[in-house]
Design a protein around this motif. Sequence first.
Motif, PDB file in Angstrom:
ATOM      1  N   THR A 122      -7.579   0.806  -8.802  1.00  0.00           N
ATOM      2  CA  THR A 122      -8.785  -0.003  -8.631  1.00  0.00           C
ATOM      3  C   THR A 122      -8.537  -1.316  -9.343  1.00  0.00           C
TER       4      THR A 122
ATOM      5  N   LYS B 124     -10.757  -4.424  -0.680  1.00  0.00           N
ATOM      6  CA  LYS B 124     -10.921  -3.021  -0.282  1.00  0.00           C
ATOM      7  C   LYS B 124     -10.952  -2.851   1.234  1.00  0.00           C
TER       8      LYS B 124
ATOM      9  N   HIS C 159      -0.947   0.750  -1.377  1.00  0.00           N
ATOM     10  CA  HIS C 159      -2.152   0.159  -1.933  1.00  0.00           C
ATOM     11  C   HIS C 159      -1.821  -0.763  -3.099  1.00  0.00           C
TER      12      HIS C 159
END
Lengths: 288, 294
Positions: B5, A193, A183
Motif C-alpha cells: 500500500t 489503485k 504491483h
Amino acid sequence: MIVIIKDKRALMIFLTPPIAGFMLFYIFPFAGGLYYAMINNPFEKHFVWFDNFVSIFNNQAFLLAFKNTVVLTVVAVPQLIMFSFIVAVILKNNTSKISILRKIIIFPLAIPTVTVASIWLLFFENRGYINNVISAIMHIEGLNWLGGNLLYVPISLIYIWKYSGFNIILFLAGLSHVPIELHEAAVLDGAGKIRQIRSITLPCIFPIIFFVTVLSIINSFKMFREIYVLCGSYPPKSMYVLQHFINNSFTKLNYEQLTTAAYIFSILILVLVWVLISFENRVIADTR
Amino acid sequence: MKIVTNGSNKTRNIYNFFSKIIIVIVAGIVLLPIYMIFINSFMNYDELNQCITLSSNITDKYMSIKLIPSHFTFKQYITILLESAKFNQSFWKSFEYSFLITIGQVVLGTMAGFVFSRFDFKGRNVLFFIILSAMLMPFQVTMVPNYIVLNKLGLLNTDSAIILPGVFSAFGMFIMRQFMQHIPDNLVETAQIDGANTYSLFLKILLPQCKSGILALFILCFVDTWNMIEQPLIFLSSEEKMPLSIVIREALNLSPETVFAPCILFIMPAICMFFTFERALIEGVEAVWLGVKK
C-alpha cells in the motif's frame, strides 16, 4: 506447448462413450426436432418450412419474452460479476479472517429454491419485512415489490445472494496468485489503485473471469425457478422470460411453437458462445 | 503475505476496519434466510401460521421478523422422520439420482477432458463449441431433444429418464477439459519417454493430478442435481419416483407447517459436502488458474 498424443485407437476408446451419449440425448434429437418446428401442428403434420419462425416474430408474448431474456442476461450478469469482484478485492487482504466466511458464503448454492423462495416472499410481500422497515423509517406506504416494474430488484438481489458467494471465492483464488512484484513495480511507476486493477489484476485473472462469466450466464437462466416460484406462470410483464413462454407452450400442447422458440433461444446462445470464445482467444493472443 | 500500500498506517487501519464490517454484513445477509428456515423448523403449528401469514388476507399490520420461537418443539422433525414414509423414500430417490449422475459425469467427463486436452483430431474445436453451447442452454431448450429420445426409447417415467440425460450432459466434459488443459506437461513427457502407453498415462499420470478438479466437479454436480425440479416434473409421472426436491415443493403448498424440518434435512448433505471439500474446490479452481500462468 501441450504434448499431443497420437494414438488413434485410444482416441476412439476415450471419445466414444461420452460423445455417443451426448449425441444421442442432445444433438441428434435436437436436429430431429427441427421437423416439429417446420410443421403446422403435430396432428395434421403439414410441412410449412419456416412459417413458424416468421409467425413467432409477430407473437407479442414471444417478443416480450425475448426482449426480457436478453435484458435480464445483459444487465444481471455483469452486475453479479462486478459485485463479486469488488467484494473480493476488498476482502483480499484479510485472508486470515475470511476462512470461515468462505465456508458460509457458498451455502446459498445448496439451499433448494422453493424453500428459500418462501422466505423471500416474507421479505418482499406488500406487508412484508422490508416494507415494514420502509414505512417505519420513511413514513410512507411500502412499495409493491412483486407486482410491477420493481420486480427486477428482488430478483436480482436473490441472484446476487445465491451466486455471488461462489464467484467471490473464485475471484479470491485468482487474486491471491497475482504476482506481488507486478504491483510493486507499478507503484514505483506511480500507478494508482484503479490503474493497477485495470492493467495488472484484470489481465492476470482473466481465465477466472471467463469461468465466472460462463457460470453466471448458466445461473442467470436458472433464475427462472425463482421467478416462477415467486410469481407463477404469468409474472408481471417485466419478468416474463423465454422459459415462461416455452413452459406455457408446453402446457398448452403447442409443440410447434415450443420447438420454434427453443431453436431461437439456442441460436441466441450460439451467438453468445461465439462471442465468449473469440473474446477468450483475443485476450490469450494479447497476453502472449 | 506483505501488503503493498502506498498509504500510511492509519489509512490501513481504516481499510481493515471497513473490510471487517463488510465481512460481517455479507455473512449476515447470507445467513439470515437460512437461519429463518432453521428457526422455523422448531416452531409449532400455531406460531408458524402467525409467522407465515401472507398478505392474501388483508390486514393493515406489517409482518415483523421473528428470530426466536417462543416454544421450541421437535414436532416437525418427529413427524417427518417417524411418521412419513414418503420423506424417507424420496430422500433415497434423491440420493440415488444425484449419486449416479455425479459418478457418471465424473467418469465420462475425465475421459472427454483427456481427449479434448491431449489429442488433436478433426472437428475438435467444432465439437467443443457445441459442448459449450449445450452447457449454456437452459433446461427448457434441452428438454425438447431429451423428451424426444426418452419417448422413443420408452424410458419416460423410469429412473433412467432422470439419470441418463444428466450423465451425458456437457458440464462434466467442460470442467474436466478446462482442468486437464492446465496440468503441467513435463510429467506426460517423462512418462512418454519411459514408454508408458496411453492408458497408463491416463490412469497413472493424469488422473492422480486431477483429484481436486474431480472433487470440484463432484460437488458442483451433486448439489445441482440434488436441487433439480424441472426434470422430474416433465420426465416422471409416478409419485414414488419423485425426488425430495419435488416432495418438498408440494408440501410447501399443502402443509407449510411441516415443511421446514424436511428442508433442513434436505440441505444437510449439500452443506456437509461444502464444509468438507471447500479446500479441494478452491484448489481445483486455483489449479486451472495457475496452469494458465505457466
